[in-house]
Design an enzyme around this catalytic site. Structure first.
Site, PDB file in Angstrom:
ATOM      1  N   TYR A   1       0.111  -5.794 -13.001  1.00  0.00           N
ATOM      2  CA  TYR A   1      -0.711  -5.236 -11.934  1.00  0.00           C
ATOM      3  C   TYR A   1      -2.120  -4.966 -12.463  1.00  0.00           C
ATOM      4  CZ  TYR A   1       3.758  -4.481  -9.504  1.00  0.00           C
ATOM      5  OH  TYR A   1       4.989  -4.656  -8.913  1.00  0.00           O
TER       6      TYR A   1
ATOM      7  N   TYR B   1      10.545  -2.424  -2.406  1.00  0.00           N
ATOM      8  CA  TYR B   1       9.098  -2.666  -2.565  1.00  0.00           C
ATOM      9  C   TYR B   1       8.492  -3.280  -1.309  1.00  0.00           C
ATOM     10  CZ  TYR B   1       9.622  -7.685  -4.150  1.00  0.00           C
ATOM     11  OH  TYR B   1       9.880  -9.023  -4.271  1.00  0.00           O
TER      12      TYR B   1
END
Ligand SMILES: NC(=O)c1ccc[n+]([C@@H]2O[C@H](COP(=O)([O-])OP(=O)(O)OC[C@H]3O[C@@H](n4cnc5c(N)ncnc54)[C@H](OP(=O)(O)O)[C@@H]3O)[C@@H](O)[C@H]2O)c1
Length: 326
Positions: A56, A213
C-alpha cells in the site's frame, strides 16, 4: 464502538476497523497530516484494528501508520501482510517463500516502528511455493515473537484448511460487501473463493477473525458514484474494471435502490452498507477506508443503530442477484 470476539483471538476487535491502503497516497495524493489525524480519530473513537500492507503506497502506508501510532501503539491491533512484492516498474508478483517472509517481516517491523505485528496475513496465494514452506517461515517468526496471529487473505478454503495442518490460522480476509457477496474477481484478478457461501461458514466453524475488505465497494456504496469519471487521474480505482464502461451499470442500478432505502429510513447509505456487514455474526472487524476524519466519524456512528428485520429483507431482495459466483 461495538467490539467483537472470536475463539481463536484473545482480544476483542472493534466492529469498525480501518483500512490503511490510501494512507500511502495511491488514492487521492499523499497528505501525511491528514492520515495521522485519521489514525488519531480512530483511536479516540475506539477503533483498535488497523489493516495495512507493504504494497500500500509502495511502503508508505506502513510508514505513515507507524508514525501515527507513536506513543499509542498499545491501543492498536496491527494487521499487516506479506507476499506481494514488486519490481522497479511497480509490477507486482506473489512470493511467499521462506527466505522472502523472513526478510519481509523485519522490514515491516521497522517501517511500523514496532516489535510485533499482531495479525500477519498472507496477502495473495503464491502457487509456486508450497504452503508447508510458507508455514515454516510463519512458525519461525511466531516463535521469535515477531507476529502473534496468522491470517490468510484471498485464499480458497481448501488452501486454508491445508495450511491449518501446518500452523494455526486465526484470521481470514476476503472481498465482501453488499454487491460483492460471492464475486469471482477483484480488479480483474480471479478469486478462488465464494465469500458468503464458503468463507463465512468456515470462519464461524473455525472461530477465526473475519475482515471483509472493500466493505463500501471502494466508495460505490456511499451513493457518490455515477456513470462517467468518478476519480482523479492518479486514483488506483481507475484500474477496477467493474467501474469501467457498461460494467458499472448493474452496480449503479442496485446502488440506486439501496440509496432509496437509506433515504426512507433517514440514514446515510454508507452506514447502511456497514451495518449490513456488522450485523452478520461472522464479520469481526470491517476494515473500511476513509479519506477524511469526517468520513471516519460517520463510519463509527454506524454503530449507534441497527437495520431492522424488514429493511434487512428488502436489502436482501435488492442484493440477491449478487449472491451468485460471478
Ligand atoms: N486483502 C486484500 O487483498 C485487500 C484488497 C483491497 C483492500 N483491502 C483492505 O481493505 C481496506 C478498505 O477497502 P477499500 O480501501 O478498497 O475500500 P472501501 O473501504 O470499500 O471504500 C473506501 C472509500 O469509501 C469512501 N468512504 C468511506 N467512508 C465514507 C463515508 N462515510 N462517506 C462517504 N464516502 C466514504 C472513500 O472514498 P473517497 O476516497 O472517494 O472519498 C474511501 O476512500 C483497504 O484500505 C485495505 O486495508 C485489502
Amino acid at each position: 464502538m461495538i467490539y467483537k470476539k472470536v475463539d481463536k483471538v484473545k482480544e476483542e476487535l472493534s466492529a469498525i476497523g480501518i483500512g490503511c491502503w490510501n494512507f500511502g497516497g495511491d488514492w487521492d495524493g499523499y497528505d501525511e497530516q491528514k492520515y495521522i489525524n485519521i489514525v488519531h480519530a480512530c483511536l479516540d473513537g475506539g477503533i483498535n484494528l488497523f489493516d495495512v500492507a507493504p504494497v500500500y503506497g509502495w511502503y508508505q502506508s506502513e510508514i505513515t501508520l507507524g508514525k501515527a501510532l507513536k506513543g499509542r501503539r498499545h491501543k492498536a491491533i496491527i494487521a499487516s501482510k506479506c507476499g506481494l512484492l514488486w519490481n522497479e516498474h511497480r509490477v507486482t508478483r506473489n512470493d511467499l517463500s521462506k527466505e522472502s517472509i523472513l526478510k519481509e517481516i523485519n522490514e515491516s517491523l521497522t517501517r511500523l516502528q514496532t516489535d510485533v505485528i499482531d495479525i500477519y496475513q498472507l496477502h495473495w496465494p503464491d502457487h509456486n511455493t508450497p504452503l508447508e514452506e510458507t508455514a515454516d517461515a510463519l512458525n519461525i517468526i511466531r516463535k521469535a515473537g515477531k507476529i502473534r496471529y496468522v491470517g490468510m487473505s484471498n485464499y480458497s478454503q481448501k488452501q486454508v484448511e491445508e495450511m491449518m495442518a501446518y500452523t494455526q490460522v486465526e484470521a481470514q480476509q476476503s472481498l465482501y460487501n453488499m454487491l460483492e457477496r460471492n464475486t469471482d474477481s477483484y480488479h480483474g484478478i480471479p478469486l478462488e473463493y465464494a465469500c458468503e457461501d464458503e468463507v463465512l461458514p468456515n470462519v464461524k466453524k473455525w472461530g477465526q477473525v473475519f475482515l471483509p475488505y472493500s466493505p463500501l465497494f471502494q466508495g460505490l456504496l456511499t451513493g457518490r458514484f455515477s456513470k462517467g469519471n468518478n476519480f482523479s487521474k492518479d486514483d488506483i480505482r481507475n484500474a477496477n474494471p467493474k467501474f469501467a464502461g457498461e460494467a458499472i451499470d448493474k452496480y449503479l442500478e442496485a446502488a440506486d435502490e439501496i440509496k432509496k432505502v437509506a433515504d426512507e429510513i433517514g440514514k446515510p447509505m454508507s452506514q447502511l452498507a456497514l451495518n449490513w456487514l456488522r450485523q452478520k455474526p461472522e464479520v469481526t472487524s470491517i476494515i473500511s477506508g476513509a479519506s477524511s476524519v469526517a468520513q471516519l466519524e460517520n463510519n463509527i456512528a454506524s454503530c449507534q443503530w441497527d437495520i431492522d428485520e424488514e429493511t434487512m429483507k428488502r436489502l436482501d431482495e435488492i442484493t440477491k442477484p449478487f449472491k451468485s459466483f460471478s
